[in-house]
Design an enzyme around this catalytic site. Structure first.
Site, short mmCIF file in Angstrom:
data_model
loop_
_atom_site.label_atom_id
_atom_site.label_comp_id
_atom_site.label_asym_id
_atom_site.label_seq_id
_atom_site.Cartn_x
_atom_site.Cartn_y
_atom_site.Cartn_z
N LYS A 87 0.80 -1.47 0.08
CA LYS A 87 0.02 0.11 0.28
C LYS A 87 0.80 1.30 -0.08
O LYS A 87 0.53 2.26 -0.46
CB LYS A 87 -0.55 -0.10 1.15
CG LYS A 87 -2.05 -1.08 1.29
CD LYS A 87 -2.89 -0.85 2.48
CE LYS A 87 -4.05 -1.98 2.26
NZ LYS A 87 -4.86 -1.92 3.20
N ASP A 123 -9.97 2.72 2.21
CA ASP A 123 -9.82 2.06 3.69
C ASP A 123 -10.65 3.05 4.68
O ASP A 123 -11.48 2.69 5.47
CB ASP A 123 -8.52 1.79 3.88
CG ASP A 123 -7.82 0.56 3.49
OD1 ASP A 123 -8.58 -0.19 3.10
OD2 ASP A 123 -6.69 0.60 3.40
N ASN A 173 -1.11 2.93 21.45
CA ASN A 173 -0.27 2.00 20.80
C ASN A 173 0.74 1.26 21.70
O ASN A 173 1.25 1.99 22.26
CB ASN A 173 0.52 2.62 19.49
CG ASN A 173 0.72 1.48 18.42
OD1 ASN A 173 -0.11 0.78 18.19
ND2 ASN A 173 2.20 1.55 17.90
N ARG A 174 1.02 0.08 21.48
CA ARG A 174 1.98 -0.72 22.12
C ARG A 174 3.52 -0.11 22.02
O ARG A 174 4.16 0.39 23.07
CB ARG A 174 2.09 -2.09 21.77
CG ARG A 174 3.24 -2.94 22.47
CD ARG A 174 3.36 -4.29 21.72
NE ARG A 174 3.54 -4.42 20.30
CZ ARG A 174 3.51 -5.39 19.57
NH1 ARG A 174 3.31 -6.77 20.22
NH2 ARG A 174 3.55 -5.57 18.26
N GLY A 268 -14.90 -6.29 11.63
CA GLY A 268 -14.29 -5.83 10.43
C GLY A 268 -14.95 -6.01 9.19
O GLY A 268 -14.69 -5.57 8.16
P1 ATR Z 1 0.75 -3.37 9.79
O1 ATR Z 1 -0.97 -2.99 9.75
O2 ATR Z 1 1.35 -2.09 9.32
O3 ATR Z 1 1.00 -4.62 8.78
P2 ATR Z 1 0.96 -4.89 12.14
O4 ATR Z 1 2.35 -5.38 12.31
O5 ATR Z 1 -0.06 -5.75 11.71
O6 ATR Z 1 1.13 -3.62 10.98
O7 ATR Z 1 0.29 -4.15 13.43
C1 ATR Z 1 -0.84 -3.64 13.62
C2 ATR Z 1 -1.11 -2.80 14.94
O8 ATR Z 1 -1.10 -3.92 15.76
C3 ATR Z 1 0.28 -2.08 15.46
O9 ATR Z 1 -0.27 -0.89 15.89
C4 ATR Z 1 0.93 -2.99 16.37
O10 ATR Z 1 1.59 -2.10 17.56
P3 ATR Z 1 3.20 -1.74 17.38
O11 ATR Z 1 2.86 -0.43 16.50
O12 ATR Z 1 3.60 -1.38 18.69
O13 ATR Z 1 3.75 -2.93 16.77
C5 ATR Z 1 -0.23 -3.83 16.84
N1 ATR Z 1 -0.10 -5.08 17.66
C6 ATR Z 1 0.23 -6.23 17.03
N2 ATR Z 1 0.40 -6.93 18.11
C7 ATR Z 1 0.16 -6.47 19.37
C8 ATR Z 1 -0.05 -6.86 20.50
N3 ATR Z 1 0.41 -8.08 20.80
N4 ATR Z 1 -0.14 -6.16 21.60
C9 ATR Z 1 -0.57 -4.43 21.48
N5 ATR Z 1 -0.62 -4.17 19.95
C10 ATR Z 1 -0.12 -5.29 19.06
#
Ligand code: ATR
Length: 299
Positions: A87, A123, A173-174, A268
Site C-alpha cells: 500500500k 480504507d 499503541n504498544r 471488520g
Molecule cells: P501493519 O498493519 O502495518 O501490517 P501490524 O504489524 O499488523 O502492522 O500491527 C498492527 C498494529 O497492531 C500495530 O499498531 C501494532 O503495535 P506496534 O506498533 O507496537 O507494533 C499492534 N499490535 C500487534 N500485536 C500487538 C500486541 N500483542 N499488543 C499490542 N499491540 C499489538
C-alpha cells in the site's frame, strides 16, 4: 480460475487465463494473498451487474509490484486492489493520486486509464461507512479511542477521524512513539484538548474509556481464536460502541467481552465490504450492489 496468479502468469497472460469463462480484468495484489476474500465479494458484484469480467488474486512480492502493475495496464485491466505489503510502496508508481491516497500516504485501489495508473484509498472512507451502517452514527459526533494506531489500518482510521472532525481522538499503541508521531501529523485537524497519544497500560486506557463513545481495535489481536480480548470485559461499559477491524474468526474475544457488558459491537467485515464497494464505484462509476456483496463475504 486459479486460486492465485503470479508475475510469471502475467508475463504470459493470454496463456495463463486461456479457458477462463470471462477475462480477468480486476484483482488484488498481495503477499500473502491466498486468504483474501475480495474475489468472492467482487465476483458476486460483477455477475450481478452483468459485467463480463472476473476478479482474481495475485501473489506478488514487493519488488515485483512495478512490473505486475505495468503488465496489468497493458493487458487491459480495469483496476486492482493493493494489500499488505504494497500500500505504501506503490505511491511513487502512480501517475496520479486522488485526495484520499495523497493524504493517507497509501494506495489500496488503482484504476487503469490505459497505461496511466490512478491511485486511491478507500480504507478510511470504508471505515466511516461501516460505522454509519453498523451503529447509525457519524464520526464527527464521536469521541474515539483507537487501539493499534501504529499499523496500516490504524493510520487510515485515524486520518479518517481527523478528516471528518471527530469530537476527540485518543491514539493508543504498544509502541508509543508511533502514536505520538501520528498525533503530531494530525494535530492541525484538532483543537488543543481534542487529540492525545497515550501509552498502552490499563490505568491510562481505563481513564480514557470513561470519556469515549467508540473504541476501535486496529491491532491484529483477535485473529487467532486463542487470543485474549484486546480489552477485558471489566474495562468496558454498556455505553460503548466497539468496532473490531478483525473479522476472522467472526466473533472475536473482544466482541464476546462487549456482549458480556451489554455494549454494541461489530466486526471488520463491514469495513472490508465498504472499502470494496467504494473501489467498485471508482472503477465502474456506478453504485456497488451491497446486497449481493455482503452475503458473499460471510463464512
Ligand atoms: P501493519 O498493519 O502495518 O501490517 P501490524 O504489524 O499488523 O502492522 O500491527 C498492527 C498494529 O497492531 C500495530 O499498531 C501494532 O503495535 P506496534 O506498533 O507496537 O507494533 C499492534 N499490535 C500487534 N500485536 C500487538 C500486541 N500483542 N499488543 C499490542 N499491540 C499489538
Amino acid at each position: 480460475m486459479k486460486d492465485f496468479y503470479t508475475l510469471a502468469d502475467l508475463q504470459h497472460w493470454d496463456a495463463a487465463q486461456a479457458g477462463n469463462e470471462s477475462p480477468i480484468q480486476l484483482g488484488v495484489i498481495g503477499d500473502p494473498v491466498a486468504h483474501s476474500r475480495s474475489p468472492q465479494m467482487m465476483n458476486a458484484a460483477l455477475q450481478h451487474c452483468g459485467l463480463k469480467m472476473q476478479y482474481a488474486r495475485f501473489q506478488i512480492a514487493l519488488d515485483e509490484s512495478e512490473a505486475a502493475l505495468r503488465l496489468m495496464a497493458s493487458a487491459g485491466f480495469v483496476g486492482v486492489n493493493l494489500t499488505v505489503p504494497h500500500k505504501i510502496s506503490a505511491i511513487p508508481l502512480m501517475h496520479e493520486l486522488d485526495d484520499s491516497a495523497r493524504q493517507s500516504g497509501a494506495v489500496n485501489c488503482v484504476r487503469f486509464e490505459r497505461e496511466r495508473l490512478v491511485g486511491g484509498n478507500t480504507d478510511g472512507p470504508g471505515f466511516a461507512r461501516a460505522i454509519r451502517s453498523e451503529f447509525s452514527a457519524e464520526l464527527r459526533d464521536l469521541r474515539v479511542l483507537l487501539l493499534g494506531a501504529g499499523g496500516g489500518a490504524g493510520r487510515a482510521i485515524a486520518r479518517q477521524c481527523a478528516r471528518e472532525g471527530c469530537r476527540r481522538l485518543v491514539l493508543a499503541n504498544r509502541t508509543l512513539e508511533k502514536a505520538e508521531r501520528l498525533a503530531d501529523e494530525l494535530q492541525p485537524f484538532f483543537g488543543e484538548e481534542q487529540l492525545e497519544a497515550v501509552p498502552w497500560n490499563e490505568a491510562r486506557l481505563r481513564s480514557q474509556i470513561a470519556h469515549t463513545d467508540l473504541i476501535v481495535n486496529a491491532t491484529s489481536i483477535g485473529m487467532r481464536r486463542s487470543d485474549a480480548a484486546v480489552l477485558p470485559a471489566k474495562m468496558l461499559g454498556s455505553h460503548l460502541l466497539v468496532y473490531d477491524t478483525v473479522y476472522a474468526p467472526g466473533r472475536t474475544s473482544l466482541l464476546d467481552a462487549v456482549a458480556e457488558v451489554g455494549a454494541r459491537g461489530a466486526n471488520g467485515l463491514s469495513m472490508l465490504l465498504h472499502q470494496g464497494a467504494l473501489a467498485f464505484e471508482k472503477w465502474f462509476e456506478r453504485d456497488a450492489p451491497l446486497e449481493v456483496m455482503r452475503p458473499a463475504l460471510q463464512f
